[in-house]
Design a protein around this motif. Structure first.
Motif, PDB file in Angstrom:
ATOM      1  N   TYR A  68      29.371 123.059 107.885  1.00 36.99           N
ATOM      2  CA  TYR A  68      30.401 122.914 108.909  1.00 36.99           C
ATOM      3  C   TYR A  68      29.822 122.322 110.190  1.00 36.99           C
ATOM      4  O   TYR A  68      28.727 122.699 110.625  1.00 36.99           O
ATOM      5  CB  TYR A  68      31.039 124.269 109.233  1.00 36.99           C
ATOM      6  N   VAL A  69      30.584 121.412 110.798  1.00 36.03           N
ATOM      7  CA  VAL A  69      30.248 120.824 112.089  1.00 36.03           C
ATOM      8  C   VAL A  69      31.336 121.206 113.077  1.00 36.03           C
ATOM      9  O   VAL A  69      32.524 121.056 112.783  1.00 36.03           O
ATOM     10  CB  VAL A  69      30.137 119.288 111.993  1.00 36.03           C
ATOM     11  N   ALA A  79      32.318 125.630 122.479  1.00 35.73           N
ATOM     12  CA  ALA A  79      33.340 126.626 122.806  1.00 35.73           C
ATOM     13  C   ALA A  79      34.219 126.981 121.620  1.00 35.73           C
ATOM     14  O   ALA A  79      34.760 128.082 121.550  1.00 35.73           O
ATOM     15  CB  ALA A  79      34.213 126.116 123.958  1.00 35.73           C
ATOM     16  N   TYR A  80      34.359 126.053 120.694  1.00 33.48           N
ATOM     17  CA  TYR A  80      35.324 126.260 119.611  1.00 33.48           C
ATOM     18  C   TYR A  80      34.656 126.692 118.304  1.00 33.48           C
ATOM     19  O   TYR A  80      35.179 126.480 117.227  1.00 33.48           O
ATOM     20  CB  TYR A  80      36.144 124.985 119.391  1.00 33.48           C
ATOM     21  N   ARG A  81      33.498 127.285 118.391  1.00 30.83           N
ATOM     22  CA  ARG A  81      32.857 127.824 117.197  1.00 30.83           C
ATOM     23  C   ARG A  81      33.438 129.194 116.860  1.00 30.83           C
ATOM     24  O   ARG A  81      33.670 130.008 117.754  1.00 30.83           O
ATOM     25  CB  ARG A  81      31.350 127.942 117.395  1.00 30.83           C
ATOM     26  N   CYS A  82      33.636 129.433 115.577  1.00 33.85           N
ATOM     27  CA  CYS A  82      34.105 130.730 115.093  1.00 33.85           C
ATOM     28  C   CYS A  82      32.876 131.562 114.736  1.00 33.85           C
ATOM     29  O   CYS A  82      32.031 131.118 113.954  1.00 33.85           O
ATOM     30  CB  CYS A  82      35.010 130.539 113.878  1.00 33.85           C
ATOM     31  N   ASN A  83      32.771 132.767 115.289  1.00 34.24           N
ATOM     32  CA  ASN A  83      31.572 133.577 115.049  1.00 34.24           C
ATOM     33  C   ASN A  83      31.498 134.129 113.634  1.00 34.24           C
ATOM     34  O   ASN A  83      30.511 134.776 113.265  1.00 34.24           O
ATOM     35  CB  ASN A  83      31.474 134.716 116.077  1.00 34.24           C
ATOM     36  N   TYR A 139      27.316 127.048 111.314  1.00 36.75           N
ATOM     37  CA  TYR A 139      27.452 125.625 111.601  1.00 36.75           C
ATOM     38  C   TYR A 139      26.098 124.938 111.512  1.00 36.75           C
ATOM     39  O   TYR A 139      25.089 125.490 111.953  1.00 36.75           O
ATOM     40  CB  TYR A 139      28.041 125.402 112.998  1.00 36.75           C
ATOM     41  N   ILE A 140      26.102 123.741 110.982  1.00 31.85           N
ATOM     42  CA  ILE A 140      24.863 122.973 110.916  1.00 31.85           C
ATOM     43  C   ILE A 140      24.607 122.227 112.220  1.00 31.85           C
ATOM     44  O   ILE A 140      23.460 121.929 112.555  1.00 31.85           O
ATOM     45  CB  ILE A 140      24.882 121.988 109.719  1.00 31.85           C
ATOM     46  N   ALA A 141      25.675 121.966 112.997  1.00 28.84           N
ATOM     47  CA  ALA A 141      25.509 121.246 114.266  1.00 28.84           C
ATOM     48  C   ALA A 141      26.819 121.249 115.037  1.00 28.84           C
ATOM     49  O   ALA A 141      27.894 121.516 114.486  1.00 28.84           O
ATOM     50  CB  ALA A 141      25.076 119.800 114.017  1.00 28.84           C
ATOM     51  N   THR A 142      26.713 120.957 116.337  1.00 27.61           N
ATOM     52  CA  THR A 142      27.873 120.580 117.153  1.00 27.61           C
ATOM     53  C   THR A 142      27.761 119.089 117.417  1.00 27.61           C
ATOM     54  O   THR A 142      26.731 118.629 117.912  1.00 27.61           O
ATOM     55  CB  THR A 142      27.906 121.336 118.490  1.00 27.61           C
ATOM     56  N   VAL A 143      28.801 118.340 117.066  1.00 28.93           N
ATOM     57  CA  VAL A 143      28.834 116.907 117.349  1.00 28.93           C
ATOM     58  C   VAL A 143      30.107 116.618 118.140  1.00 28.93           C
ATOM     59  O   VAL A 143      31.210 116.643 117.581  1.00 28.93           O
ATOM     60  CB  VAL A 143      28.789 116.057 116.071  1.00 28.93           C
ATOM     61  N   ARG A 144      29.941 116.386 119.411  1.00 27.65           N
ATOM     62  CA  ARG A 144      31.118 116.077 120.237  1.00 27.65           C
ATOM     63  C   ARG A 144      31.583 114.651 119.965  1.00 27.65           C
ATOM     64  O   ARG A 144      30.778 113.776 119.667  1.00 27.65           O
ATOM     65  CB  ARG A 144      30.779 116.280 121.718  1.00 27.65           C
ATOM     66  N   ASP A 164      24.306 111.261 116.015  1.00 35.27           N
ATOM     67  CA  ASP A 164      24.329 112.710 115.764  1.00 35.27           C
ATOM     68  C   ASP A 164      24.742 113.009 114.325  1.00 35.27           C
ATOM     69  O   ASP A 164      24.173 113.905 113.674  1.00 35.27           O
ATOM     70  CB  ASP A 164      25.298 113.399 116.728  1.00 35.27           C
ATOM     71  N   TYR A 165      25.733 112.278 113.822  1.00 35.13           N
ATOM     72  CA  TYR A 165      26.181 112.528 112.445  1.00 35.13           C
ATOM     73  C   TYR A 165      25.135 112.064 111.424  1.00 35.13           C
ATOM     74  O   TYR A 165      24.970 112.708 110.380  1.00 35.13           O
ATOM     75  CB  TYR A 165      27.529 111.868 112.186  1.00 35.13           C
ATOM     76  N   ILE A 166      24.455 110.983 111.720  1.00 36.00           N
ATOM     77  CA  ILE A 166      23.391 110.540 110.800  1.00 36.00           C
ATOM     78  C   ILE A 166      22.322 111.632 110.690  1.00 36.00           C
ATOM     79  O   ILE A 166      21.822 111.919 109.596  1.00 36.00           O
ATOM     80  CB  ILE A 166      22.786 109.203 111.272  1.00 36.00           C
ATOM     81  N   LYS A 167      21.986 112.279 111.809  1.00 35.38           N
ATOM     82  CA  LYS A 167      21.025 113.381 111.780  1.00 35.38           C
ATOM     83  C   LYS A 167      21.550 114.538 110.936  1.00 35.38           C
ATOM     84  O   LYS A 167      20.790 115.191 110.202  1.00 35.38           O
ATOM     85  CB  LYS A 167      20.724 113.852 113.204  1.00 35.38           C
ATOM     86  N   VAL A 168      22.843 114.805 111.030  1.00 33.61           N
ATOM     87  CA  VAL A 168      23.452 115.852 110.206  1.00 33.61           C
ATOM     88  C   VAL A 168      23.318 115.504 108.727  1.00 33.61           C
ATOM     89  O   VAL A 168      22.925 116.336 107.900  1.00 33.61           O
ATOM     90  CB  VAL A 168      24.939 116.050 110.574  1.00 33.61           C
ATOM     91  N   TYR A 169      23.656 114.259 108.376  1.00 25.94           N
ATOM     92  CA  TYR A 169      23.557 113.829 106.976  1.00 25.94           C
ATOM     93  C   TYR A 169      22.120 113.963 106.470  1.00 25.94           C
ATOM     94  O   TYR A 169      21.889 114.436 105.348  1.00 25.94           O
ATOM     95  CB  TYR A 169      24.013 112.377 106.824  1.00 25.94           C
TER      96      TYR A 169
END
Length: 446
Positions: A130-131, A136-140, A144-149, A321-326
């Motif tokens: 999950y990204v 602020a909008y993360r569900c506890n 998550y693998i990352a936050t990508v704005r 940022d997404y390439i780093k996630v991949y």
């Protein structure tokens, strides 16, 4: 790349999720990455477009939504073996397909329509990635693998240092978005308000918005195309974002700032991650503070608004940022030589022990075997299996564990309809794969 089908990709008018999918897809293609976009047939991409839904269902009400959602999602998963990664932007429904394929699935969670959809996300929390689009909008309850704005193509938004004298509301017309409150701020400030966006709640529009429209001070321009939207954003004195909910991101806020237009927003959700209070806009608690903020707009540098987006919210930054996630996902899912029964991943290996994540495909089984130099502990992560332990047979489900001492004859079979995944912790004086004595093997390796 799995896009929603409510709107085309990119959207002609409204469609923030589809807009982000388009920017990401085109950015990846520019980097030389082979991308297949699953979207509506009227979508456009420099990559490969695959479509079963002819038009967006929000534009063609004759389209039966559930039928085409099912067809749309099934297309990407039936072709899963063609892809290194499936990137899901289609909310929670595609997750229910994810355990039927080996291809890793990453889902950008653009928003939760309700807590009632959380059981699906929680079920697949340990098997997919999950990204989040803001901290602020993360569900506890999720990992998550990352936050990508989000990022936007700043060059397509005109910067304007000489705005006209009006405030702007531009979003879907809905109570959550604070349309009524924006009207109140404009009236109390004595300023003109231009509004644009599709009517998401007709009853709310009829009762709370329409009575105030006089086409002099309060003007509703309808659901506008992108060209007009950018004109409105660049010419406005400020964007009013009087939200009544914890917003996951706020794409319109970033688009306004790109044009040099400061934003007055209720301090909820991701707003503090987008707006620098007193520098690119004002974070307020409600209408009263928003009215006061209107009087202070002259202190905001429109040039600084633009520069803040160029530094923090560019498409290039988002793509990178997404390439780093991949890359992280592919490294996590890096497989050893594929076995006929499935595959495994070495999580860690040190002198004296080794930890693997083992996946056994449906109706397959590991050979009946024993080890002379190590004992093993199996912990079932997901699926349903049958463990043979000497003369005993043990049915195992998620959360169960089995200990296998040195020289104990054992095997595990996947008796379910989904992948059987378990963690194996091996301890001993030798961890080589040749420490296997096979007694029976359906693949002819005994």
């Amino acid at each position: 790349m799995l896009s929603p089908i409510a709107w085309s990709t990119p959207p002609k008018k409204y469609g923030p999720w589809e807009s982000m999918v388009s920017l990401l897809t085109e950015g990846l293609v520019k980097r030389g990455i082979d991308v297949t976009l699953f979207a509506t047939a009227d979508s456009h991409t420099a990559g490969k477009l695959h479509a079963v839904c002819p038009r967006p269902y929000e534009e063609d009400k004759s389209i039966l939504v559930k039928v085409y959602e099912g067809l749309h999602i099934s297309e990407v998963f039936e072709r899963a073996n063609e892809f290194d990664i499936i990137h899901n932007h289609f909310d929670y429904l595609p997750l229910t397909y994810s355990k039927l394929v080996d291809t890793p699935v990453v889902t950008t969670i653009h928003g939760f329509s309700s807590r009632k959809i959380l059981p699906v996300y929680k079920k697949y929390n340990n098997s997919t990635f999950y990204v989040s689009i803001s901290d602020a909008y993360r569900c506890n309850e999720l990992d998550y693998i990352a936050t990508v704005r989000h990022g936007i193509d700043t060059e397509t938004f005109p910067f304007n240092d000489r705005p006209e004298d009006y405030l702007l509301f531009i979003s879907r017309i809905h109570r959550d978005k604070g349309t009524k409150e924006a009207i109140e701020v404009a009236k109390r400030s004595g300023m003109k308000l231009r509004m644009a966006g599709f009517i998401a709640d007709p009853e709310y529009f009829k009762k709370e918005v329409e009575p105030h429209i006089d086409n002099e001070q309060i003007i509703y321009e309808g659901h506008v195309f992108q060209v007009r939207k950018k004109e409105l954003l660049s010419n406005a004195r400020a964007l009013l974002h009087m939200i009544n909910y914890e917003e996951a991101f706020g794409l319109g806020v970033v688009e306004a700032l790109t044009c040099g237009t400061p934003v007055i927003a209720v301090n909820k959700g991701a707003m503090p991650e987008l707006i620098m209070d007193g520098e690119t806009g004002f974070l307020v608690s409600g209408v009263d503070e928003a009215v006061n903020a209107v009087q202070k707009l002259g202190s905001i540098s429109r040039k600084k608004c633009r520069e803040s987006v160029e530094k923090r919210f560019s498409v290039d930054r988002m793509v990178e940022d997404y390439i780093k996630v991949y890359e992280t996902i592919l490294e996590k899912r890096k497989r050893e030589e594929k076995r006929p029964w499935g595959f495994y991943e070495i999580l860690t290996e040190r002198p004296g022990y080794k930890v693997k994540r083992i996946t056994v495909l449906p109706q397959e089984e590991i050979s009946l075997q024993r080890h002379a130099h190590r004992n093993e502990h199996w912990y079932i992560v997901s699926g349903e299996g049958l463990v043979t332990k000497n003369s005993d047979q043990i049915r195992v489900l998620t959360g169960d564990s089995v200990d296998l001492p040195v020289n104990e004859i054992h095997r595990v079979s996947n008796i379910g309809g989904q992948n059987l995944v378990f963690i194996e912790i091996a301890q001993g004086d030798y961890m080589g794969e040749d420490d296997i004595e096979r007694f029976e093997d359906k693949y002819g390796r005994a």
